[in-house]
Design a protein around this motif. Structure first.
Motif, PDB file in Angstrom:
ATOM      1  N   ARG A 280       0.826  -1.201   0.000  1.00  0.00           N
ATOM      2  CA  ARG A 280       0.000   0.000   0.000  1.00  0.00           C
ATOM      3  C   ARG A 280       0.866   1.259   0.000  1.00  0.00           C
ATOM      4  O   ARG A 280       0.568   2.233  -0.695  1.00  0.00           O
ATOM      5  CB  ARG A 280      -0.952  -0.014   1.206  1.00  0.00           C
ATOM      6  CG  ARG A 280      -1.882  -1.225   1.208  1.00  0.00           C
ATOM      7  CD  ARG A 280      -3.091  -1.013   2.075  1.00  0.00           C
ATOM      8  NE  ARG A 280      -2.853  -1.037   3.501  1.00  0.00           N
ATOM      9  CZ  ARG A 280      -3.016  -2.103   4.283  1.00  0.00           C
ATOM     10  NH1 ARG A 280      -3.372  -3.262   3.755  1.00  0.00           N
ATOM     11  NH2 ARG A 280      -2.834  -2.018   5.585  1.00  0.00           N
ATOM     12  N   GLU A 281       1.932   1.242   0.760  1.00  0.00           N
ATOM     13  CA  GLU A 281       2.844   2.383   0.804  1.00  0.00           C
ATOM     14  C   GLU A 281       3.469   2.634  -0.564  1.00  0.00           C
ATOM     15  O   GLU A 281       3.583   3.779  -1.013  1.00  0.00           O
ATOM     16  CB  GLU A 281       3.945   2.141   1.846  1.00  0.00           C
ATOM     17  CG  GLU A 281       3.463   2.164   3.283  1.00  0.00           C
ATOM     18  CD  GLU A 281       4.553   1.768   4.260  1.00  0.00           C
ATOM     19  OE1 GLU A 281       5.726   1.636   3.819  1.00  0.00           O
ATOM     20  OE2 GLU A 281       4.258   1.584   5.459  1.00  0.00           O
ATOM     21  N   GLU A 282       3.869   1.548  -1.225  1.00  0.00           N
ATOM     22  CA  GLU A 282       4.516   1.716  -2.525  1.00  0.00           C
ATOM     23  C   GLU A 282       3.518   2.145  -3.593  1.00  0.00           C
ATOM     24  O   GLU A 282       3.850   2.929  -4.482  1.00  0.00           O
ATOM     25  CB  GLU A 282       5.222   0.423  -2.943  1.00  0.00           C
ATOM     26  CG  GLU A 282       6.152   0.632  -4.124  1.00  0.00           C
ATOM     27  CD  GLU A 282       7.088  -0.533  -4.359  1.00  0.00           C
ATOM     28  OE1 GLU A 282       7.979  -0.383  -5.207  1.00  0.00           O
ATOM     29  OE2 GLU A 282       6.915  -1.593  -3.724  1.00  0.00           O
ATOM     30  N   ILE A 283       2.286   1.645  -3.522  1.00  0.00           N
ATOM     31  CA  ILE A 283       1.251   2.092  -4.451  1.00  0.00           C
ATOM     32  C   ILE A 283       1.086   3.605  -4.352  1.00  0.00           C
ATOM     33  O   ILE A 283       1.077   4.329  -5.361  1.00  0.00           O
ATOM     34  CB  ILE A 283      -0.091   1.386  -4.169  1.00  0.00           C
ATOM     35  CG1 ILE A 283      -0.028  -0.092  -4.573  1.00  0.00           C
ATOM     36  CG2 ILE A 283      -1.229   2.089  -4.917  1.00  0.00           C
ATOM     37  CD1 ILE A 283      -1.239  -0.885  -4.127  1.00  0.00           C
ATOM     38  N   ALA A 284       0.947   4.099  -3.128  1.00  0.00           N
ATOM     39  CA  ALA A 284       0.756   5.535  -2.918  1.00  0.00           C
ATOM     40  C   ALA A 284       1.933   6.339  -3.452  1.00  0.00           C
ATOM     41  O   ALA A 284       1.750   7.390  -4.089  1.00  0.00           O
ATOM     42  CB  ALA A 284       0.549   5.818  -1.435  1.00  0.00           C
ATOM     43  N   CYS A 285       3.138   5.838  -3.232  1.00  0.00           N
ATOM     44  CA  CYS A 285       4.333   6.548  -3.687  1.00  0.00           C
ATOM     45  C   CYS A 285       4.437   6.536  -5.206  1.00  0.00           C
ATOM     46  O   CYS A 285       4.624   7.582  -5.839  1.00  0.00           O
ATOM     47  CB  CYS A 285       5.572   5.907  -3.062  1.00  0.00           C
ATOM     48  SG  CYS A 285       7.132   6.662  -3.583  1.00  0.00           S
ATOM     49  N   ARG A 286       4.287   5.369  -5.811  1.00  0.00           N
ATOM     50  CA  ARG A 286       4.468   5.237  -7.264  1.00  0.00           C
ATOM     51  C   ARG A 286       3.374   5.951  -8.057  1.00  0.00           C
ATOM     52  O   ARG A 286       3.602   6.361  -9.193  1.00  0.00           O
ATOM     53  CB  ARG A 286       4.506   3.758  -7.638  1.00  0.00           C
ATOM     54  CG  ARG A 286       5.784   3.042  -7.195  1.00  0.00           C
ATOM     55  CD  ARG A 286       6.876   3.234  -8.238  1.00  0.00           C
ATOM     56  NE  ARG A 286       8.163   2.781  -7.769  1.00  0.00           N
ATOM     57  CZ  ARG A 286       8.579   1.519  -7.805  1.00  0.00           C
ATOM     58  NH1 ARG A 286       7.761   0.573  -8.227  1.00  0.00           N
ATOM     59  NH2 ARG A 286       9.790   1.209  -7.409  1.00  0.00           N
ATOM     60  N   LEU A 287       2.188   6.080  -7.493  1.00  0.00           N
ATOM     61  CA  LEU A 287       1.102   6.759  -8.189  1.00  0.00           C
ATOM     62  C   LEU A 287       1.034   8.243  -7.853  1.00  0.00           C
ATOM     63  O   LEU A 287       0.092   8.925  -8.242  1.00  0.00           O
ATOM     64  CB  LEU A 287      -0.244   6.091  -7.861  1.00  0.00           C
ATOM     65  CG  LEU A 287      -0.401   4.639  -8.319  1.00  0.00           C
ATOM     66  CD1 LEU A 287      -1.785   4.127  -7.964  1.00  0.00           C
ATOM     67  CD2 LEU A 287      -0.143   4.485  -9.813  1.00  0.00           C
ATOM     68  N   ALA A 288       2.042   8.719  -7.121  1.00  0.00           N
ATOM     69  CA  ALA A 288       2.129  10.135  -6.758  1.00  0.00           C
ATOM     70  C   ALA A 288       0.919  10.592  -5.956  1.00  0.00           C
ATOM     71  O   ALA A 288       0.478  11.745  -6.051  1.00  0.00           O
ATOM     72  CB  ALA A 288       2.294  11.010  -8.006  1.00  0.00           C
ATOM     73  N   MET A 289       0.361   9.689  -5.133  1.00  0.00           N
ATOM     74  CA  MET A 289      -0.809  10.037  -4.330  1.00  0.00           C
ATOM     75  C   MET A 289      -0.396  10.939  -3.169  1.00  0.00           C
ATOM     76  O   MET A 289       0.662  10.750  -2.567  1.00  0.00           O
ATOM     77  CB  MET A 289      -1.489   8.762  -3.812  1.00  0.00           C
ATOM     78  CG  MET A 289      -1.958   7.838  -4.917  1.00  0.00           C
ATOM     79  SD  MET A 289      -2.693   6.274  -4.324  1.00  0.00           S
ATOM     80  CE  MET A 289      -4.348   6.840  -3.912  1.00  0.00           C
ATOM     81  N   ARG A 290      -1.256  11.900  -2.854  1.00  0.00           N
ATOM     82  CA  ARG A 290      -0.959  12.870  -1.806  1.00  0.00           C
ATOM     83  C   ARG A 290      -1.818  12.584  -0.577  1.00  0.00           C
ATOM     84  O   ARG A 290      -3.036  12.697  -0.637  1.00  0.00           O
ATOM     85  CB  ARG A 290      -1.224  14.287  -2.317  1.00  0.00           C
ATOM     86  CG  ARG A 290      -0.376  14.674  -3.527  1.00  0.00           C
ATOM     87  CD  ARG A 290      -0.796  16.005  -4.103  1.00  0.00           C
ATOM     88  NE  ARG A 290       0.007  16.384  -5.261  1.00  0.00           N
ATOM     89  CZ  ARG A 290      -0.256  17.408  -6.064  1.00  0.00           C
ATOM     90  NH1 ARG A 290      -1.321  18.180  -5.807  1.00  0.00           N
ATOM     91  NH2 ARG A 290       0.512  17.688  -7.093  1.00  0.00           N
ATOM     92  N   ASP A 291      -1.172  12.230   0.501  1.00  0.00           N
ATOM     93  CA  ASP A 291      -1.869  11.957   1.756  1.00  0.00           C
ATOM     94  C   ASP A 291      -3.130  11.124   1.513  1.00  0.00           C
ATOM     95  O   ASP A 291      -4.240  11.551   1.848  1.00  0.00           O
ATOM     96  CB  ASP A 291      -2.234  13.262   2.457  1.00  0.00           C
ATOM     97  CG  ASP A 291      -2.827  13.033   3.850  1.00  0.00           C
ATOM     98  OD1 ASP A 291      -2.481  11.990   4.474  1.00  0.00           O
ATOM     99  OD2 ASP A 291      -3.635  13.858   4.295  1.00  0.00           O
ATOM    100  N   PRO A 292      -3.004   9.947   0.932  1.00  0.00           N
ATOM    101  CA  PRO A 292      -4.203   9.200   0.530  1.00  0.00           C
ATOM    102  C   PRO A 292      -5.016   8.691   1.715  1.00  0.00           C
ATOM    103  O   PRO A 292      -4.477   8.344   2.762  1.00  0.00           O
ATOM    104  CB  PRO A 292      -3.633   8.026  -0.268  1.00  0.00           C
ATOM    105  CG  PRO A 292      -2.251   7.835   0.286  1.00  0.00           C
ATOM    106  CD  PRO A 292      -1.763   9.226   0.600  1.00  0.00           C
ATOM    107  N   HIS A 293      -6.322   8.669   1.504  1.00  0.00           N
ATOM    108  CA  HIS A 293      -7.228   8.036   2.446  1.00  0.00           C
ATOM    109  C   HIS A 293      -7.228   6.547   2.108  1.00  0.00           C
ATOM    110  O   HIS A 293      -7.652   6.154   1.014  1.00  0.00           O
ATOM    111  CB  HIS A 293      -8.624   8.637   2.284  1.00  0.00           C
ATOM    112  CG  HIS A 293      -9.627   8.084   3.238  1.00  0.00           C
ATOM    113  ND1 HIS A 293     -10.983   8.333   3.150  1.00  0.00           N
ATOM    114  CD2 HIS A 293      -9.487   7.278   4.332  1.00  0.00           C
ATOM    115  CE1 HIS A 293     -11.622   7.719   4.124  1.00  0.00           C
ATOM    116  NE2 HIS A 293     -10.734   7.066   4.847  1.00  0.00           N
ATOM    117  N   VAL A 294      -6.745   5.717   3.020  1.00  0.00           N
ATOM    118  CA  VAL A 294      -6.624   4.275   2.775  1.00  0.00           C
ATOM    119  C   VAL A 294      -7.803   3.556   3.425  1.00  0.00           C
ATOM    120  O   VAL A 294      -8.041   3.689   4.638  1.00  0.00           O
ATOM    121  CB  VAL A 294      -5.295   3.718   3.319  1.00  0.00           C
ATOM    122  CG1 VAL A 294      -5.195   2.220   3.067  1.00  0.00           C
ATOM    123  CG2 VAL A 294      -4.115   4.444   2.661  1.00  0.00           C
TER     124      VAL A 294
END
Length: 469
Positions: free
Chosen positions: A183-197
């Protein structure tokens, strides 16, 4: 927008009497403009999230999906509801159809555009997307972007830069299984900003979890034949290699089992025929490599047997999750011979790229006036297209002044991935040789709290049998 309004739209426009756990929360998050990552099992209604949110947002919705068949299903499903226009652009679409689709998009007459990730490598596609300014970018099967994910695809690594090039519209990432590190890598690679998980419903209490261990391969083979023949149907048998799939399917057919073989080496038409027959109920057993299953939602699968272990717990849990989606009891059994792990170790050992090959690719890129096509470059350098695609992506990620430095850093990144794969395999082996609650072990891997015993796995059953009254 109020939750009441979301429910009203879901009911009146899409025909949903009620939203499932996590759906409403995810829709509300997206409508607030917050990047959102949703982890829910297949069949839990992840597509409804972007369908409803996309309709309520001003501007088109871009859906990135790796499977052409799944894109078609989603386009047909939206068309069947009659709420908005939807279309797909992929390698199978005729040029005229693609042109018409993009014109509709530019004219504001298309709400949902489905794209295969490799389309994002085309500058023309990027330019048109920049002009229409999507309000929502949806990444289906988002685990494919992660090195830690079980189905890593290099083309997914271009999505993050596309999101930024589009001015960072809201990003919605969807996947059926993703451990915290994934999940952490998904957020990083997709350039997500402070995502709601949002993680919902990973426990599948109707799945019987078990491992059967063997000292010899012939014992294991006899046991899986007996299990398949005696089990309620339909069911899936997974193998690690095409060779094993062919062997098991052939031997089951000799025993008059209504079985079909499926692997990635078959042409697309053949694979579609087999999948359609399976979905229609005219096949009892599929014997397959991990090429089978993504996007397949059949509710009445009564067993998923693994003749070989998966290469990670993430892959294993997604594969067994294809059983029992109707809520009825289904069996998820691993037939385990310790030497099976060596098969995966062998493949992992051969999955790297030599540093000098990375340097050759880096030199070719620098010498080219425009980005070289992976297939042409692979042919020129006598390397596999997959290796070249991965190398190009890794090289693009490096901030280096020279090709030599880029190649060195890319080599380090690829070697780190191989180490990651080895660690994942160790966790799969730990599950196979576990003496305690299997459900607790799996769910805690995905960051879901669970207290043993589950009373529905072989380890818990054994403990109950040996415990004093």
């Amino acid at each position: 927008m109020s939750k009441r309004k979301i429910r009203e739209i879901a009911r009146t426009q899409f025909g949903y009497d009620e939203l499932r756990p996590g759906q409403e929360e995810a829709i509300a998050s997206v409508l607030e403009g917050r990047d959102t990552l949703v982890v829910q099992p297949t069949g839990a209604g992840k597509s409804a999230i972007y369908q409803i949110a996309g309709l309520l947002l001003e501007g088109p919705t871009l859906v990135i999906s790796p499977l052409i068949a799944l894109q078609k299903d989603q386009v047909d499903a939206i068309a069947g509801k009659g709420v908005a226009e939807a279309a797909a652009v992929n390698s199978t679409a005729p040029v005229g159809e693609v042109r018409e689709t993009m014109e509709k998009l530019e004219d504001g007459n298309l709400e949902y555009l489905f794209l295969a990730p490799e389309q994002l490598r085309k500058e023309e596609t990027q330019q048109r997307l920049r002009e229409v300014k999507p309000s929502l970018v949806v990444v289906d099967e988002a685990h494919c972007v992660s090195d830690w994910g079980h189905d890593f695809r290099p083309d997914y690594l271009t999505i993050g830069s596309t999101v930024e090039a589009l001015g960072h519209p809201t990003v919605l990432a969807l996947t059926a299984t993703a451990a915290p590190r994934v999940r952490e890598e998904i957020a990083c690679r997709l350039a997500m900003r402070d995502p709601h998980v949002i993680v919902k419903g990973l426990d599948r209490p109707n799945l019987w979890l078990a491992v059967r261990a063997f000292e010899r391969q012939d014992e294991k083979q006899d046991a899986i034949f007996e299990a398949v023949m005696n089990a309620p149907k339909p069911g899936i048998v997974y193998t690690a290699t095409r060779k094993h799939a062919e062997e098991i399917a052939g031997l089951l057919a000799e025993r008059d089992v209504n079985v079909r073989l499926y692997h990635g080496g078959m042409n697309a038409k053949k694979r579609h025929e087999i999948q359609d027959a399976w979905m229609a109920g005219s096949v009892d057993v599929i014997v397959a490599t991990n090429a089978f299953g993504m996007g397949v939602d059949k509710p009445d699968v009564r067993f998923v047997y693994h003749y070989d272990p998966s290469d990670s717990l993430d892959a294993y849990y997604q594969e067994i999750g294809r059983a029992g989606r109707d809520g009825e009891r289904s069996d998820a059994v691993l037939f385990y011979w310790r030497r099976d792990i060596n098969v995966h170790k062998f493949f992992n050992a051969g999955g790297g790229i030599a540093e000098h090959d990375l340097r050759r690719i880096a030199d070719a890129v620098q010498a080219s006036e425009e980005a070289p096509a992976p297939d042409r470059l692979a042919e020129e350098l006598n390397l596999s297209k997959r290796k070249v695609t991965l190398a190009l992506t890794r090289l693009e990620e490096q901030r280096a002044d020279t090709p030599e430095e880029a190649a060195r850093r890319a080599y380090e990144a690829i070697e780190q991935r191989r180490q990651t794969e080895a660690e994942q395999l160790e966790k799969m082996q730990a599950y196979a040789e576990l003496g305690s609650c299997r459900r607790e072990f799996l769910l805690r891997h995905f960051g879901e709290p669970f207290e043993a015993p589950c009373r529905f796995c072989d380890a818990c059953k054994l403990r109950e049998e040996v415990s004093p009254p």
